[in-house]
Enzyme design. Structure first.
Site, PDB file in Angstrom:
ATOM      1  N   ASP A   1      29.250  11.726 -38.451  1.00 34.99           N
ATOM      2  CA  ASP A   1      27.937  12.370 -38.352  1.00 34.99           C
ATOM      3  C   ASP A   1      28.002  13.529 -37.365  1.00 34.99           C
ATOM      4  OD1 ASP A   1      24.852  11.999 -38.871  1.00 34.99           O
ATOM      5  OD2 ASP A   1      25.076  12.379 -36.721  1.00 34.99           O
TER       6      ASP A   1
ATOM      7  N   TYR B   1      25.189  20.328 -32.717  1.00 40.70           N
ATOM      8  CA  TYR B   1      26.154  19.671 -31.824  1.00 40.70           C
ATOM      9  C   TYR B   1      27.281  20.616 -31.401  1.00 40.70           C
ATOM     10  CZ  TYR B   1      23.909  15.391 -33.595  1.00 40.70           C
ATOM     11  OH  TYR B   1      23.001  14.429 -33.962  1.00 40.70           O
TER      12      TYR B   1
ATOM     13  N   LYS C   1      23.713  18.793 -40.298  1.00 42.19           N
ATOM     14  CA  LYS C   1      22.241  18.924 -40.277  1.00 42.19           C
ATOM     15  C   LYS C   1      21.787  20.351 -40.009  1.00 42.19           C
ATOM     16  CE  LYS C   1      22.303  14.373 -38.055  1.00 42.19           C
ATOM     17  NZ  LYS C   1      23.356  14.425 -37.031  1.00 42.19           N
TER      18      LYS C   1
ATOM     19  N   HIS D   1      17.303  18.436 -39.668  1.00 38.13           N
ATOM     20  CA  HIS D   1      17.499  17.711 -38.401  1.00 38.13           C
ATOM     21  C   HIS D   1      16.179  17.226 -37.790  1.00 38.13           C
ATOM     22  CE1 HIS D   1      20.617  17.480 -34.925  1.00 38.13           C
ATOM     23  NE2 HIS D   1      19.775  16.488 -34.848  1.00 38.13           N
TER      24      HIS D   1
ATOM     25  N   ARG E   1      36.293   1.573 -26.951  1.00 37.80           N
ATOM     26  CA  ARG E   1      34.960   1.354 -27.537  1.00 37.80           C
ATOM     27  C   ARG E   1      34.906   1.835 -28.981  1.00 37.80           C
ATOM     28  NH1 ARG E   1      31.135   3.742 -22.744  1.00 37.80           N
ATOM     29  NH2 ARG E   1      30.897   1.833 -21.538  1.00 37.80           N
TER      30      ARG E   1
ATOM     31  N   ASN F   1      33.734  -0.839 -31.677  1.00 32.85           N
ATOM     32  CA  ASN F   1      32.508  -0.600 -32.459  1.00 32.85           C
ATOM     33  C   ASN F   1      32.771  -0.647 -33.969  1.00 32.85           C
ATOM     34  OD1 ASN F   1      31.183  -0.298 -30.024  1.00 32.85           O
ATOM     35  ND2 ASN F   1      31.128   1.942 -30.080  1.00 32.85           N
TER      36      ASN F   1
END
Ligand SMILES: NC(=O)c1ccc[n+]([C@@H]2O[C@H](COP(=O)([O-])OP(=O)(O)OC[C@H]3O[C@@H](n4cnc5c(N)ncnc54)[C@H](OP(=O)(O)O)[C@@H]3O)[C@@H](O)[C@H]2O)c1
Length: 261
Positions: free
Chosen positions: A48, A53, A78, A109, A236, A240
């Site tokens: 994503d 970003y 987005k 967005h 992580r 995840n």
């Protein structure tokens, strides 16, 4: 679990979105590149990103260098609100930065600042999909009323609404409103919206010998809600994605749902 066996939801056009994705907000530059590469190595097949970003180039480079086939990675980007009126130019820039011919999902967005822009923007999104620049199109941060406006005007439902979601924000009715309209609910900020030391989560995590973070992600998937956790920490990132070796009981699901009331 084989990566191609990861659970998916079906979007219009028979597009399959993996329920587990990898978030990349605030993962930029070399750190962002390495995080996406580590995510793909850990088995995520859904990334994503967003024009906002500022990391589409890094994301694209990591996907290319992972050696995976383009069709095996689901990519979302987005449209930022300030790009209203320049939709086509914006997706073409995204495709260039990502170095791909199409994205799998392109989202508005945020709802446009001017409500009068809502329908024209949605028509531009649909036109980009029809031009095969995106396999599916959807929205983010939209209310159910705004989604209804789009559907009434165009008879085309957004494939997805990406909204802030987590156990504390659980809202059965809002989820049902999405399901009733054929809109897949995609949650963002699963950890930022959660107290990972909550006793309900730590108890359930202990029972399955997993972490509260893994419980939160599994809870999303068992509700058929897309989860896109972000991390730049290799351990992580892997943990995840390691959420397919246990499942939550109906009672545990209800206990976690109750954190939202
Ligand atoms: N559509 C929108 O408006 C919108 C808004 C916000 C976010 N998003 C999307 O949703 C994605 C996820 O949301 P988010 O980035 O806001 O928040 P998030 O995924 O809930 O949380 C990320 C934070 O949690 C930490 N973390 C990751 N795994 C953890 C674990 N297992 N245990 C404890 N802490 C952990 C990360 O730290 P480290 O990175 O240091 O490991 C980071 O500080 C974003 O990256 C973005 O792609 C969309």
């Amino acid at each position: 679990m084989n990566h191609s066996d990861h659970p998916t939801a079906v979007l219009p056009g028979d597009v399959r979105i993996p329920l587990l994705g990898f978030g990349t907000w605030q993962a930029t530059g070399e750190e962002g590149y390495k995080a996406v590469l580590a995510a793909l190595d850990a088995g995520y097949r859904h990334i994503d990103t967003a024009t906002m970003y500022g990391n589409e180039e890094e994301v694209g480079r990591a996907i290319r260098e992972s050696g995976l086939r383009r069709e095996d990675v689901f990519i979302t980007t987005k449209l930022p609100p300030e790009r209203v009126g320049r939709e086509r130019e914006t997706i073409e820039e995204s495709l260039r930065a990502l170095d791909v011919d199409y994205v799998d999902l392109w989202l508005v967005h945020w709802p446009p600042n001017n409500p009068g822009d809502l329908i024209p923007v949605w028509r531009e999104m649909l036109a980009a999909r029809d031009a095969k620049l995106a396999r599916a199109v959807g929205v983010s941060n939209f209310s159910t009323a705004q989604i209804d406006e789009l559907i009434q005007a165009t008879e085309e439902n957004p494939a997805v609404n990406q909204i802030k979601w987590g156990p504390r924000l659980y809202d059965r009715q809002r989820h049902a409103e999405h399901r009733d309209r054929g809109v897949v609910l995609e949650g963002y900020s699963p950890f930022k919206t959660t107290d990972l030391s909550d006793p309900v989560l730590t108890r359930i995590a202990g029972a399955h010998n997993v972490s509260p973070a893994q419980v939160v992600l599994r809870w999303h998937l068992d509700h058929e809600i897309v989860a896109i956790p972000k991390s730049v920490t290799p351990e992580r990132i892997r943990a995840n994605a390691d959420i397919f070796g246990f499942s939550l009981t109906a009672e545990e699901m209800r206990d976690i749902d109750a954190l939202g009331s």
